[in-house]
Structure formats: C-alpha cells, structure tokens
Design an enzyme around this catalytic site. Structure first.
Site, PDB file in Angstrom:
ATOM      1  N   GLU A 181     -17.822  42.147 -22.334  1.00 57.35           N
ATOM      2  CA  GLU A 181     -18.047  43.030 -21.190  1.00 57.35           C
ATOM      3  C   GLU A 181     -18.554  42.296 -19.959  1.00 57.35           C
ATOM      4  O   GLU A 181     -18.162  42.602 -18.835  1.00 57.35           O
ATOM      5  CB  GLU A 181     -19.041  44.143 -21.556  1.00 57.35           C
ATOM      6  CG  GLU A 181     -18.475  45.241 -22.445  1.00 57.35           C
ATOM      7  CD  GLU A 181     -18.429  44.856 -23.915  1.00 57.35           C
ATOM      8  OE1 GLU A 181     -18.977  43.788 -24.278  1.00 57.35           O
ATOM      9  OE2 GLU A 181     -17.850  45.616 -24.714  1.00 57.35           O
ATOM     10  N   GLU A 223     -10.840  45.661 -23.076  1.00 59.11           N
ATOM     11  CA  GLU A 223     -10.689  45.459 -24.521  1.00 59.11           C
ATOM     12  C   GLU A 223      -9.621  46.396 -25.067  1.00 59.11           C
ATOM     13  O   GLU A 223      -9.689  47.610 -24.853  1.00 59.11           O
ATOM     14  CB  GLU A 223     -12.036  45.710 -25.217  1.00 59.11           C
ATOM     15  CG  GLU A 223     -13.065  44.643 -24.848  1.00 59.11           C
ATOM     16  CD  GLU A 223     -14.510  45.099 -25.017  1.00 59.11           C
ATOM     17  OE1 GLU A 223     -14.753  46.093 -25.715  1.00 59.11           O
ATOM     18  OE2 GLU A 223     -15.390  44.450 -24.423  1.00 59.11           O
ATOM     19  N   HIS A 225     -22.277  55.626 -28.465  1.00 57.75           N
ATOM     20  CA  HIS A 225     -20.885  55.823 -28.058  1.00 57.75           C
ATOM     21  C   HIS A 225     -20.654  57.171 -27.373  1.00 57.75           C
ATOM     22  O   HIS A 225     -19.528  57.609 -27.220  1.00 57.75           O
ATOM     23  CB  HIS A 225     -19.946  55.705 -29.270  1.00 57.75           C
ATOM     24  CG  HIS A 225     -19.814  54.306 -29.784  1.00 57.75           C
ATOM     25  ND1 HIS A 225     -20.844  53.639 -30.398  1.00 57.75           N
ATOM     26  CD2 HIS A 225     -18.763  53.444 -29.767  1.00 57.75           C
ATOM     27  CE1 HIS A 225     -20.442  52.431 -30.751  1.00 57.75           C
ATOM     28  NE2 HIS A 225     -19.178  52.291 -30.379  1.00 57.75           N
ATOM     29  N   PHE A 267     -16.585  52.232 -23.665  1.00 62.10           N
ATOM     30  CA  PHE A 267     -17.437  53.431 -23.679  1.00 62.10           C
ATOM     31  C   PHE A 267     -18.477  53.279 -22.565  1.00 62.10           C
ATOM     32  O   PHE A 267     -18.965  52.172 -22.337  1.00 62.10           O
ATOM     33  CB  PHE A 267     -18.181  53.570 -25.012  1.00 62.10           C
ATOM     34  CG  PHE A 267     -17.302  53.987 -26.165  1.00 62.10           C
ATOM     35  CD1 PHE A 267     -17.175  55.336 -26.506  1.00 62.10           C
ATOM     36  CD2 PHE A 267     -16.615  53.043 -26.914  1.00 62.10           C
ATOM     37  CE1 PHE A 267     -16.366  55.722 -27.582  1.00 62.10           C
ATOM     38  CE2 PHE A 267     -15.805  53.424 -27.977  1.00 62.10           C
ATOM     39  CZ  PHE A 267     -15.675  54.764 -28.318  1.00 62.10           C
ATOM     40  N   ALA A 268     -18.828  54.371 -21.933  1.00 59.09           N
ATOM     41  CA  ALA A 268     -19.834  54.302 -20.863  1.00 59.09           C
ATOM     42  C   ALA A 268     -21.155  53.754 -21.391  1.00 59.09           C
ATOM     43  O   ALA A 268     -21.937  53.161 -20.649  1.00 59.09           O
ATOM     44  CB  ALA A 268     -20.027  55.674 -20.238  1.00 59.09           C
ATOM     45  N   PHE A 311     -21.477  51.280 -23.134  1.00 54.62           N
ATOM     46  CA  PHE A 311     -21.435  49.810 -23.140  1.00 54.62           C
ATOM     47  C   PHE A 311     -21.704  49.232 -21.757  1.00 54.62           C
ATOM     48  O   PHE A 311     -21.719  48.023 -21.574  1.00 54.62           O
ATOM     49  CB  PHE A 311     -20.059  49.305 -23.607  1.00 54.62           C
ATOM     50  CG  PHE A 311     -19.653  49.729 -24.995  1.00 54.62           C
ATOM     51  CD1 PHE A 311     -20.526  50.393 -25.842  1.00 54.62           C
ATOM     52  CD2 PHE A 311     -18.373  49.440 -25.462  1.00 54.62           C
ATOM     53  CE1 PHE A 311     -20.140  50.784 -27.115  1.00 54.62           C
ATOM     54  CE2 PHE A 311     -17.981  49.827 -26.745  1.00 54.62           C
ATOM     55  CZ  PHE A 311     -18.861  50.505 -27.566  1.00 54.62           C
TER      56      PHE A 311
END
Lengths: 339, 328, 324
Positions: C60, C29, C129, C83-84, C86
């Site tokens: 994702e 993204e 986040h 972000f991890a 996600f």
C-alpha cells in the site's frame, strides 16, 4: 624440562569492503556480502580449532567480521571451541590501510601464515606490507586471479597444518610471487600482483577499471587462457604461468591484431593490440613521461604527473604463496591427520 | 571514462557553491535570521554534484530534508533558494516550504521531503510515468542510511525492481540517522550490515558502494546506473559513503560521535580532494581557484542581500495553494 | 442511458477516461487478471493491457507513494486500496505527500491522482475490513473527498476526480457495488466535484446522508410518505469541497436537520456538517440537529451484532418521527 617450542600462529585478514564495487553495475560481478565473509572466517576458525594451534590473530575491521564469526558459535560447537583467538588491537580507518597495518602487525608477532579474504586488490595491499610471512588467499569477489576459489574449511586446515611444517617442507608447499613494481622518480611507489595498466585518464574515481577505450599499456605477471580481467588480453597472445619466470608487456592500439578478451565478469571486449613482447624476470621498462593514471590489479590507484619519470619492473615479492592443496597432500603423506 | 576539463571544473564549482551556500545559511541561522531548523549538506557535496551531473534535463530527482545540495547541484537559483530559507515571498515556495521542502519543480525536482524515506515511492512513481508515457526520463532518488530502514525503502525498491522502472536509488550513507549509527561492530546500530548496498540483492537489482567523498567516483557510478536505467536495465542502488560535517540539524550537540572521527572525515573532504586532483593534473592553478572562490562567494552574498531585501509573504497567502490552480 | 451497477459504472468511467487520456492508468492489488477484489476493474486489463492496469504486490505504501510520484510527473493514476480500512497503512503518503505537495512547493507541484477505496460495513468482514474512514481525509487540507451513492453519480464523479488536478480520495460503498441504476452513456458526462444532489424533495425535514445512508434515507422517505411526512434527502456526494449552500437552502425550507452516515459518530463527517449548519444556519433551525451514525465502537463480526451496529432506515424513521 622441554625446550620451549615456537608458537604456532595463524593470521586472518578479511576485508569488509571487497565485493561491492562498480563492477556490479557495469559488469555482472558476483555479490559477496559481509555475512558470508563472517561465515568463511568461522569455518576457518572451526578447522583451526581441531589442530592444536596456539594463537589466531584476526584483523579488526569496521564490520567486525572476527567478532561476528565468534559470536555465531553456539551450543556444543561453542563449548568445544578452545582456540585462542585475538582480534588485534589496532585503530581502524575503514580503508585498505587497515589490511596493510594488520599485515605488518601480524608479521611483528611472528605469525606463521596469513590467510587473506579478499580480491586481487586486498592481496596486493597485504603482500606489499609483508617482508617474510607467507600468504594463503581465498577469493571473496569477482575479477580475481591471485586468490583461489576454495572451501574455507580446507583452507583453514591447510593453514593450520602448515604451521607444523619444517622450513624445508614450507619451501616445498609454497611458490614465489611475481610482482610488478612501479617506480616513480627512482623510488618504488607501489606494486601489482597480476597486472599494471597505464590508462589515459585524469582521475581515479570509482577505482575499478572497466572501460577499455583509455587503455594504453599493460604489464602482466602471468598470461593464461583461462583467467579473467586484463590478463585475459595477454592470454590471447602467449602463455606465461604464475610459477614460471617472466611476464608480458602489451601496447594497446590499432594495428593488424585485435583479440576478444573477458575483461570483467560478463564483459567480453575486442581489444586492439599495437605490439607486445615477453618481459624478462627482473627487467625494468622505462615509460615515456606523460600525465596518466595507473591501475594496479584492476583498480585505478596512482596518478602520475607529466613531469615524473615512470619505470616498471618485473620482480619477485619477498614473501611466498602457500599452495593449500600441496599442504594438504604433504600432511596426508605424513599422516598428520590420523588420530 | 574520460571527462572534459570543463565538466570537472564545473563540478568543483558546483561543490564550492554548496559549501558556500550552506556555510552562509549556518551563519545566518546562528544569528537568528532563519526560522525553524536547517539540516546542512556540508561535507556531502560530492554526492549531489557527482550524481546530478550524471543526469539530463528531462530527468527527475527526489530530495530530502538535507536537500539544499541536491537543488543547487541540479541548477537551482541561489536567490530564490536563500529567500525561501529566509521565509520570504520571493522564495521558490513563496515562503511556504522552507529549508526542508525547497524545490524547483521545473527542474524536475519532485519535492524535498521532511519525512525520511518518503521520496523512494515517489521516485518509483515517476519511473512509472517514464514507462507509461515513454518519456525516456530517469529518476534519481536521494535518501539516507536512516531511510533504508523504513518500509518505503523496501516497498519502493521492490516495485521498481518488479516493473523494471528507470530509477536510480542513491543512498547518502552519512553514517548516522540523527544519533543512531548506521552500523558499528559493537553497541547501538541501525542495521546489521555495513553496506546498505547489500540490500540490493534481496530485490534482485544491482547494488554498489562508492566513496561518496570522491565526486568522480560518484559521478562514474551514477552515470553507469543512469545509462542502465535509461536503456531498459532497470533500477540500481548506489551507496555513497559520506559524512556530515555538522550535526543532524544546526544546534545538534553531536554527543554521539567523537571529534577524532569528524577530523578523520575532514581529511577526506570532497572539495579539497577534488581541488588537489585538478591541481595535480594541471587542470587548475591557484589563481584560477581563487578566482572561482571569489565568484562563488559573490554569488552567495548577492543571494543573502536579495533575501534580506525581499518582502515577507502577504498574510493572504496562508490559504492559497492548498489546491492546485485554485485560490482557496 | 444504460442500466448499470455501481461497480460497472465505475469501470466504465475508468475505461472512458483511459481512452480519452493516455496518461491515465490504474494500479492496485489484484486489479488485473483478478478484476479487483470487488470486481470493479473487471476486464480492464484485457482492454488496456498490463502496462496501464498494473497489478501491484501487497504494498500500500508504494501504491500510494508511487501514485504521488506518477501524478507529479504527468500521469493521472487511479490507485485502488482494497479496503478503506487499509488506508492507515499508506497514511503518510496520503496526508504528508499527496495532500501537502502543492502547498509546500508554493503551488508549483500538482498531484492529480485518485485513490479508490471500498468503504463500509455490512458483509460480515469484521472491524478491519469494514472501516469507514472518510472523516480522516475530510480533516486534511489539500485532499478532495468524494463518496457517490448511485451508479450515475459514481460514473460522473469518478470521471471528474480523474480530471481534477488534486488528489481525490474516492470512497465506494461495498453494499452499493451491485445496486443498479440508469447511467448516461455520453462520454462527456461528468458531475462536478463540490455539488450536492437533492435526491428527494420534501418540506418537513432535511436529511443529509452519505454513502449507503442515502439509500436508507430514501427507503425511510418512502415509508414516511405513506404516513404523510415528506422528508428532503440531500447527498453531498463530495465531502470536500462540501456544498453547504444546498444544505442551508434546504434547512431554510424545512427548519429541521438530520445528518446520517455509517461512520462512528465522534469526530465524523456528520460533526463537520453539524458545525457548519450550527454556525451558518442556527436561526433557520427550529430544533437541535440530530445525527444518526454507528456507535463509537469497531464494527463487530457476528451478523446479529453487525445488524444492530449499522444505522438502517428504521433509525432514520424513528428519528424523523421524534422531530416532526
């Protein structure tokens, strides 16, 4: 005491399967989903609701178009909806047989008029099943010649008004339906409303016809410059209207003439014409014996063995086509919609 | 389109192989020779055979938990397949995958997936490779009506559409996601549309519905979709309406559907229909069919013998193949 | 050698690998014209074009799932998850698809893909986040897990990750993106996966730290050295495969072990290191192992709370002092 008048009845046949065949892949056919068919039926019902109709029969189907059309009514519209609508009690097979069975059932119930939602194929099946009930057709797909593109509210009103007409008036607002009958070994096997095409193939497959390489012979009930499909080939050669007698017989193959024809949405092809001629109303043509597939109104339908004798006859179907514009015009002439 | 006699006979044979293979698995599963559970492809043969026969050697497929038919239609070795289902060392996956994950990667099979709908993004990714490395390969993604309600369906088709990926999404709509009807006008249903192909328009791609029990109908539609994908026309969705003769898995009591419904569908059996067509067209006679049947039966019987006589995997295999090319 | 930030080092690693191998591509993204949410991909789209630096929609599941498919068919995708936190969205694609494909096919299928994910707290981004999710992936057989703490390591490890034939989850700490360091220019510079690095030698106590905690441990070491305490700081760099030998060798020397990470403590990577050392180095230990982690709570938003939440150098200093 008033003598009991005949009930005013309208039938609706909506085919949930039309509008998603392979032409969406090989051509650029329109997409017509079932939600829109529900919408069309709902608009027809709302129009009929205003016209003092005694009964509406709807063909049951695997999507439940009739149910959904009724379920979608709400609020004031629902409160004011007094129409007696019956989703007929019949078993559903999810095939063309449903349309055929529904047409027969509606005729048994002495329905005044049947509205058909579908393409040439659905109309063919319905007309084939009927002996007397006139049809009014609205197109829900691509590649159609027989049904008309129209706003269904107007069609609904026309169908409703038609039921009030006398026999004589009915004759005035309807036209005969030319048909091509396929006769196998002396028996009438099937029919087409617009075109019958003999194809050099060995299977029916995905039904729709879009390859032109295998075309051999073509019979059409009308030949107009503006129609799409196989009739487009005939349109290049001569003009025969739907409401005049006769048709056209074309043999495909290399000779001196090649025409450009719109055989499917977005598909214009060059078709070689070996020879062609007009055919008379009620003329029968005998075809040489060979193993072939016959496409009726754009869909491969019949497989013929080489031992079988094949004849093609141009005739009239026993039922008539209701011209909705003529119905509405006559109704206004009679001031039927004045309150 | 006109097909050669040889190709049509080949497709009949391919369907017969699947029918015989699955019937044999059914029998040996019932006898307790096969561990776990199996999802049989009986009744759906025309989809795999019609679709896979539209592909070239360099093309790819993604398969599902009901994937034996896909692998067979793609030319899978029946011995290695049966041995895998029996959990033997000689199986395609060395006995580590079993019925649900049976695959021959060298045939372009990107795994058979036990997670419903997982194949769709994988197929999209295979399409990315076709683009980036300009391989000309098309990926055919098999999935069911149940999968079409998963996010993977929406995300993968969207991605394939925006990037114009050469992927053909083939929906095997067998009407039920285990017990949940895909659609019915009243009562429980998985979605409020009758045709999964209706969803194509929302992603801006072509969607068609064909009779999934007619092998030529499937083959025609998928051939056209593959041609389109290979020539830069992007992805398509081809929905094949079909029906599984057995339950979701062996042992499923199928309380959610009626015997009448099953009988109706059995009348539309893809193999007897195609056999009758070929006979009508005088492309096959009874003697030739019987010969074919004997040949197929012998082939599957041999696969069972091979499997029964194959060794179990060595215990040391538990921890091998966790990482590619590394023992542990 | 060039002085690069951690983010620049990652970018150069990707650029070099894309130049070297045309099957390497990037997707994620806003990785294209936007340059990545943290600016890591930067100008790569200008250098390699939109075909190889693919901007995806917010999708994702399709990003990771299609990376699996691309990897299985001969590409080497580098997918970025913004972000991890996600990573829970495409979890099936990670642990059921990427991780198991090789095993389930009996070693037939390879899935050479890298999944990059910014990890960690410290920017006031609140719970979703600021997530640190490395332990989830350490748990999954079939995945490799990498977590560099310096620009040079970031470059060398990312290049190795791209070249590896297995799925690699590559964690990057957000706070580290702007940290500068010397990075080798050699295009063949790589750091093998599975090799820990002794970031500072010391004799009194071993600190095994990951990510930003390596930086904090080194800060702590400076301060402790002023007081005459010499701690050894080890960065495993790859959590899977884990270089236990380097850790055990160090513990043999110091006899004391602190394991520090920014994760929440329960079931974290520190638990795994503890278990390994307790099993294989129990008699090397003079004292029980100490773990320094974030509390078992989501990351709070308020700077006042976040400051308390993140285990900083002071926590390491006080723990060391309790032990020596």
């Amino acid at each position: 005491m008033q003598s009991e008048r005949k009930k005013r009845t309208v039938g609706i046949i909506a085919n949930p399967a039309s509008g998603r065949d392979i032409r969406r892949l090989v051509a650029h056919g329109s997409v017509f989903d079932n939600a829109e068919k529900v919408n069309i039926v709902r608009r027809i019902l709302l129009a009929l609701n205003k016209l003092d109709i005694d009964k509406v029969y709807i063909m049951p189907d695997s999507f439940g178009i009739g149910h959904e059309a009724l379920n979608g009514l709400w609020g004031e519209e629902k409160e004011n909806f007094k129409l007696d609508v019956e989703i007929m009690d019949m078993s559903i097979r999810g095939s063309a047989e449903d349309s055929s069975n529904a047409a027969e059932l509606m005729e048994e119930k002495d329905t005044d008029i049947i509205i058909v939602l579908g393409g040439d194929g659905t109309n063919r099946v319905v007309v084939k099943a009927l002996k007397k009930t006139p049809v009014m057709s609205i197109s829900t797909g691509t590649n159609n010649v027989f049904p008309i593109m129209a706003e269904s509210t107007m069609l609904g009103m026309a169908a409703g008004l038609y039921t009030f007409f006398t026999e004589e008036e009915r004759q005035k607002v309807t036209s005969p339906i030319k048909s091509i009958y396929i006769i196998r070994d002396g028996n009438v096997e099937d029919m087409a409303l617009i075109d019958a095409v003999i194809v050099n193939e060995s299977y029916i497959g995905s039904r729709a016809l879009w390859h032109t390489e295998q075309l051999e012979e073509l019979f059409v009930t009308r030949s107009t410059s503006h129609d799409i499909g196989m009739v487009s080939i005939a349109g290049r050669l001569t003009q025969v209207r739907a409401d005049e007698e006769g048709g056209v017989f074309i043999e495909i193959g290399n000779n001196s003439l090649t025409v450009k024809a719109a055989i499917a949405p977005g598909v214009v092809k060059e078709i070689p014409i070996k020879r062609w001629r007009k055919i008379e109303q009620e003329e029968t043509i005998k075809l040489p014996s060979k193993q072939r597939i016959i496409a009726l109104d754009g869909e491969r339908e019949l497989s013929v063995k080489k031992t079988e004798q094949l004849e093609v006859k141009l005739s009239y179907a026993p039922v008539r086509f209701v011209e909705y514009k003529d119905v509405l015009a006559l109704a206004d002439e009679k001031k039927m919609l004045e309150v | 389109m006109k097909e050669s006699k040889d190709k049509m006979i080949q497709m009949l044979e391919d369907m017969m192989v699947i029918r015989e293979f699955e019937s044999t698995v059914q029998k040996h599963f019932a006898e307790g020779e096969i561990p776990g559970f199996v999802h049989l492809y009986l009744g759906e043969e025309a989809v795999a055979v019609g679709a896979c026969n539209a592909l070239e050697e360099k093309d790819y497929i993604t398969s599902t938990h009901r994937g034996h038919g896909h692998l067979l239609a793609r030319g899978g070795d029946v011995n290695k397949m049966m041995a895998e289902i029996f959990g033997k060392a000689t199986g395609y996956n060395k006995g580590k995958g079993g019925s649900m994950h049976i695959a021959d990667v060298s045939l372009g099979i990107l795994g058979a997936n036990g997670i419903v709908g997982a194949g769709l993004p994988i197929a999209a990714g295979s399409g990315i490779t076709s683009q980036i490395l300009d391989t000309g390969a098309v990926t055919l993604c098999f999935f069911g009506d149940g999968a079409s309600n998963r996010g993977t369906f929406h995300e993968a088709i969207n991605l394939a559409s925006i990037w114009n990926l050469p992927v053909v999404f083939v929906c095997e709509n067998n009407m039920y996601a285990i017990s949940m009807p895909q659609y019915r006008s009243d009562g429980r249903k998985g979605q409020n549309i009758k045709d999964v192909s209706d969803r194509a328009v929302a992603y801006g791609i072509s969607g068609v519905t064909v009779d999934g029990n007619d092998v030529m109908a499937v083959n025609e539609a998928v051939t056209e979709a593959v041609k389109k994908a290979r020539n830069g026309g992007g992805p398509s969705l081809v929905e094949c309406k079909t029906y599984r003769h057995r339950g979701h898995f062996e042992g499923d009591p199928t309380v959610y559907r009626s015997d009448e419904e099953l009988e109706e569908w059995k009348k539309k059996d893809p193999i007897s229909r195609f056999k009758n067509l070929l006979k009508d067209q005088e492309l096959l006679d009874d003697a030739e069919y019987d010969e074919l049947k004997e040949k197929v039966e012998a082939r599957i019987k041999e696969a069972v013998d091979f499997s029964q006589n194959s060794p179990d995997p060595d215990p040391s295999e538990v921890t091998t193949d966790v990482y590619y090319g590394e023992g542990v | 050698m060039s002085k690069l930030t951690y983010a620049e080092a990652l970018r150069e690693a990707m650029a070099e690998e894309m130049e070297r191998d045309k099957s390497v591509f990037i997707m994620g993204e806003d990785v294209g014209v936007f340059g990545g949410c943290f600016g890591v991909t930067g100008d790569l789209v200008e250098r390699f074009g939109e075909d190889r630096v693919r901007d995806t929609p917010i999708t994702e599941t399709a990003i990771v799932g299609s990376a699996v498919g691309a990897a299985m068919t001969g590409s080497r995708p580098i997918a970025e998850i913004m972000f991890a936190g996600f990573l829970g969205v495409p979890m099936d694609e990670i642990f059921n698809q990427a991780a198991k494909m090789c095993y389930m096919t009996g070693g037939q299928a390879k899935v050479p893909m890298v999944l990059r994910a910014p990890n960690g707290a410290g920017i006031g981004a609140a719970a979703q986040h600021s997530e640190r999710t490395e332990a989830w992936f350490v748990h999954v057989p079939g995945l490799k897990v990498v977590y560099p703490s310096t620009p040079a390591d970031a470059k060398g490890l990312l290049k190795s990750a791209v070249r590896d034939d297995n799925p690699v989850i590559f964690f990057e700490h957000k706070i580290l993106y702007n940290h500068k360091g010397e990075v080798p220019d050699d295009k063949d510079f790589t750091i093998p996966l599975g090799k820990a690095d002794v970031k500072r030698e010391g004799k009194d106590l071993t600190v095994v730290a990951t990510g930003i905690l390596v930086t904090y441990a080194l800060e702590a070491a400076e301060k402790l050295a002023e007081e005459g305490i010499e701690i050894e700081v080890i960065d495993p760099r790859t959590l899977v495969p884990f270089d236990k030998e380097t850790v055990l060798d160090s513990v043999e020397k110091t006899g004391k072990l602190i394991i520090a990470s920014e994760e929440t403590k329960r079931g974290s990577f520190t638990s795994e290191v503890s278990a390994v050392v307790a099993k294989e180095g129990l008699f090397l230990l003079e004292q029980p192992i100490k773990r320094i982690c974030a509390p078992d709570a989501p990351v709070p938003f308020s700077s006042a709370l976040e400051k308390v939440y993140i285990p900083g150098p002071e926590k390491i200093i006080s723990a060391v002092k309790e032990m020596v």
